[in-house]
Design a protein around this motif. Structure first.
Motif, mmCIF file in Angstrom:
data_model
loop_
_atom_site.group_PDB
_atom_site.id
_atom_site.type_symbol
_atom_site.label_atom_id
_atom_site.label_comp_id
_atom_site.label_asym_id
_atom_site.label_seq_id
_atom_site.Cartn_x
_atom_site.Cartn_y
_atom_site.Cartn_z
ATOM 1 N N ASP A 138 0.867 -1.176 0.000
ATOM 2 C CA ASP A 138 0.000 0.000 0.000
ATOM 3 C C ASP A 138 0.904 1.226 0.000
ATOM 4 N N VAL A 139 0.880 1.993 -1.092
ATOM 5 C CA VAL A 139 1.832 3.102 -1.232
ATOM 6 C C VAL A 139 1.563 4.228 -0.241
ATOM 7 N N ALA A 140 0.280 4.456 0.127
ATOM 8 C CA ALA A 140 -0.091 5.527 1.063
ATOM 9 C C ALA A 140 0.749 6.771 0.804
ATOM 10 N N GLY A 141 0.558 7.355 -0.371
ATOM 11 C CA GLY A 141 1.396 8.463 -0.806
ATOM 12 C C GLY A 141 1.018 9.808 -0.228
ATOM 13 N N ALA A 142 1.804 10.801 -0.585
ATOM 14 C CA ALA A 142 1.578 12.165 -0.124
ATOM 15 C C ALA A 142 0.431 12.802 -0.893
ATOM 16 N N GLY A 143 -0.402 13.529 -0.169
ATOM 17 C CA GLY A 143 -1.532 14.203 -0.799
ATOM 18 C C GLY A 143 -2.788 14.163 0.035
ATOM 19 N N GLY A 144 -2.846 13.242 0.975
ATOM 20 C CA GLY A 144 -3.990 13.154 1.881
ATOM 21 C C GLY A 144 -3.611 13.702 3.244
ATOM 22 N N THR A 145 -3.866 12.926 4.284
ATOM 23 C CA THR A 145 -3.491 13.345 5.624
ATOM 24 C C THR A 145 -1.973 13.333 5.774
ATOM 25 N N SER A 146 -1.432 14.429 6.272
ATOM 26 C CA SER A 146 -0.002 14.521 6.544
ATOM 27 C C SER A 146 0.221 14.272 8.031
ATOM 28 N N TRP A 147 0.916 13.174 8.354
ATOM 29 C CA TRP A 147 1.164 12.891 9.761
ATOM 30 C C TRP A 147 2.210 13.816 10.345
ATOM 31 N N ALA A 148 2.986 14.435 9.473
ATOM 32 C CA ALA A 148 3.861 15.503 9.962
ATOM 33 C C ALA A 148 2.998 16.658 10.453
ATOM 34 N N ALA A 149 1.907 16.933 9.714
ATOM 35 C CA ALA A 149 0.990 18.000 10.120
ATOM 36 C C ALA A 149 0.309 17.653 11.440
ATOM 37 N N VAL A 150 -0.161 16.403 11.564
ATOM 38 C CA VAL A 150 -0.829 15.977 12.795
ATOM 39 C C VAL A 150 0.098 16.164 13.989
ATOM 40 N N GLU A 151 1.343 15.715 13.841
ATOM 41 C CA GLU A 151 2.287 15.808 14.952
ATOM 42 C C GLU A 151 2.735 17.247 15.203
ATOM 43 N N THR A 152 2.604 18.103 14.197
ATOM 44 C CA THR A 152 2.942 19.516 14.388
ATOM 45 C C THR A 152 2.063 20.129 15.469
ATOM 46 N N GLY B 190 -2.005 1.249 -12.563
ATOM 47 C CA GLY B 190 -1.447 -0.038 -12.177
ATOM 48 C C GLY B 190 -1.857 -0.569 -10.821
ATOM 49 N N ALA B 191 -2.619 0.202 -10.055
ATOM 50 C CA ALA B 191 -3.041 -0.272 -8.737
ATOM 51 C C ALA B 191 -4.098 -1.371 -8.858
ATOM 52 N N THR B 192 -4.179 -2.205 -7.850
ATOM 53 C CA THR B 192 -5.213 -3.231 -7.760
ATOM 54 C C THR B 192 -6.407 -2.723 -6.967
ATOM 55 N N MET B 193 -6.105 -1.945 -5.919
ATOM 56 C CA MET B 193 -7.132 -1.423 -5.026
ATOM 57 C C MET B 193 -6.862 0.049 -4.766
ATOM 58 N N ALA B 194 -7.880 0.737 -4.237
ATOM 59 C CA ALA B 194 -7.725 2.130 -3.818
ATOM 60 C C ALA B 194 -8.232 2.250 -2.394
ATOM 61 N N GLY B 195 -7.426 2.815 -1.512
ATOM 62 C CA GLY B 195 -7.804 2.942 -0.117
ATOM 63 C C GLY B 195 -8.232 4.353 0.230
ATOM 64 N N ILE B 196 -9.263 4.464 1.061
ATOM 65 C CA ILE B 196 -9.734 5.772 1.501
ATOM 66 C C ILE B 196 -9.876 5.766 3.020
ATOM 67 N N ALA B 197 -9.638 6.911 3.633
ATOM 68 C CA ALA B 197 -9.731 7.002 5.090
ATOM 69 C C ALA B 197 -10.541 8.212 5.528
ATOM 70 N N LEU B 198 -10.041 9.413 5.272
ATOM 71 C CA LEU B 198 -10.702 10.611 5.780
ATOM 72 C C LEU B 198 -12.166 10.725 5.353
ATOM 73 N N PRO B 199 -12.528 10.427 4.098
ATOM 74 C CA PRO B 199 -13.948 10.542 3.714
ATOM 75 C C PRO B 199 -14.876 9.670 4.544
ATOM 76 N N VAL B 200 -14.423 8.472 4.914
ATOM 77 C CA VAL B 200 -15.292 7.592 5.700
ATOM 78 C C VAL B 200 -15.156 7.846 7.199
ATOM 79 N N LEU B 201 -14.039 8.418 7.627
ATOM 80 C CA LEU B 201 -13.900 8.785 9.036
ATOM 81 C C LEU B 201 -14.950 9.818 9.399
ATOM 82 N N GLU B 202 -15.106 10.792 8.539
ATOM 83 C CA GLU B 202 -16.108 11.827 8.781
ATOM 84 C C GLU B 202 -17.514 11.236 8.759
ATOM 85 N N ALA B 203 -17.766 10.294 7.844
ATOM 86 C CA ALA B 203 -19.095 9.685 7.737
ATOM 87 C C ALA B 203 -19.398 8.755 8.898
ATOM 88 N N ALA B 204 -18.371 8.102 9.452
ATOM 89 C CA ALA B 204 -18.586 7.126 10.521
ATOM 90 C C ALA B 204 -19.243 7.747 11.747
#
Length: 348
Positions: A206-220, A273-287
């Motif tokens: 899972d590449v979990a690339g830059a562009g979504g949640t920045s954990w550097a930002a969270v820890e800031t 080339g990905a097999t799957m796409a993962g999402i987090a923040l959109p469903v965190l808000e919905a949960a």
């Protein structure tokens, strides 16, 4: 205490600006429109087999939380949605549940609510001794080993000794009866690291690339001195570029995550080339609104994915991976400089 930190992370992710200020790169990916698709949209199939589990969609709920009483409701609602939809769900780092049995239920609730869904456990690369317990805790179908050097670098008191990480991952792979995958946590994975991970025997990346949640930002927000966090807020490999780097370099399934905000983003990721796409923040808000709200989010992703597939003339996910896309701008520059030939995506 770990539990307190988990709650802080949840609050910060839902109430503060913690996203990358740079983009994922998907806005620079254009799918070639087919005016004569020659397929029936109603017959488009987005089902797949992932690590031996039949799934109804390539949209996966990425690892979000666990380890604090407040996480129980979130994981319960996510699990209910995953069970009803037949999709995969990743849990947050289970270290807290292993070290503090009183919060184990915040993870175990997922299997109780989703008896047949694909659940993916989660431990850090340095916690070999937690692997077996993490799988047992949720009766996991797979185990994710997470990598978070950026977060640890910014986090007060973070672990910045990654010596022996590959050896540790290899040991976890050899000791497990379930597939072991590796995931970054928001800064992406390069082709070189992907090749090393495949050599360790991992079943997926899972590449979990830059562009979504920045954990550097969270820890800031948690740090007394915000200098480092501000400086490295946007550090990482953009998700689109990381997807290509990894997918072209290994022969294991690739999950594209990190700022995936629509089914169109997911379609572009799969076309790269990905097999799957993962999402987090959109469903965190919905949960927070209940599992029905989570289901609505996933269904919207699925509909947009199918629409993109129809317009690209792709009846299956394999067709989508062979569809024509144009890679432009900074993403093309990144990939070309790294030695990847982008023109071939346009001339499939």
């Amino acid at each position: 205490m770990i539990s307190d930190r988990k709650l802080e992370h949840l609050i910060l992710c839902t109430s503060c600006d913690v996203e990358y200020r740079k983009s994922t790169g998907f806005e620079e990916i254009e799918m070639v429109h087919r005016a004569i698709p020659e397929i029936n949209r109603e017959k488009i199939d987005i089902g797949l087999d992932f690590l031996g589990k039949e799934l109804s969609s390539p949209i996966m709920i990425s690892a979000i939380t666990g380890g604090h009483p407040a996480a129980l409701k979130i994981n319960r609602e996510l699990a209910r949605a995953a069970e009803e939809l037949g999709i995969a769900l990743g849990l947050g780092s289970q270290r807290a549940g292993v070290e503090h049995p009183e919060v184990e239920e915040t993870y175990a609730i997922a299997r109780k609510e989703a008896p047949s869904a694909m659940l993916v456990g989660n431990i850090g690369s340095s916690h070999i001794e937690y692997a077996e317990r993490a799988v047992e805790m949720i009766d996991a179908d797979a185990l994710a080993v997470h990598l978070n050097p950026l977060q640890e670098s910014i986090q007060p008191g973070g672990d910045v000794d990654s010596t022996g990480a590959l050896e540790s991952i290899s040991s976890i792979v050899k000791s497990m009866d379930v597939p072991v995958m590796v995931k970054e946590t928001g800064a992406g994975i390069s082709s070189e690291d992907a090749i090393k991970l495949e050599a360790c025997g991992v079943a997926a990346i899972d590449v979990a690339g830059a562009g979504g949640t920045s954990w550097a930002a969270v820890e800031t927000y948690r740090a007394d001195d915000r200098y480092l966090g501000e400086l490295f807020w946007d550090w990482g490999i953009p998700t689109a570029a990381s997807t290509v780097e990894v997918a072209e370099s290994v022969n294991v399934p690739v999950i594209a995550s990190g700022g995936i905000r629509s089914g169109l983003d997911a379609a572009k990721a799969i076309a790269l080339g990905a097999t799957m796409a993962g999402i987090a923040l959109p469903v965190l808000e919905a949960a927070g609104q209940g599992y029905r709200a989570v289901i609505r989010v996933i269904e919207r992703f699925n509909e947009a994915l199918k629409t993109a597939m129809y317009l690209a003339g792709a009846e299956t996910l394999d067709d989508l991976r062979n569809s024509q896309v144009i890679i432009m701008g900074r993403t093309r520059e990144w990939l070309n400089e790294r030695g990847f030939e982008t023109i071939k995506y346009a001339r499939r």
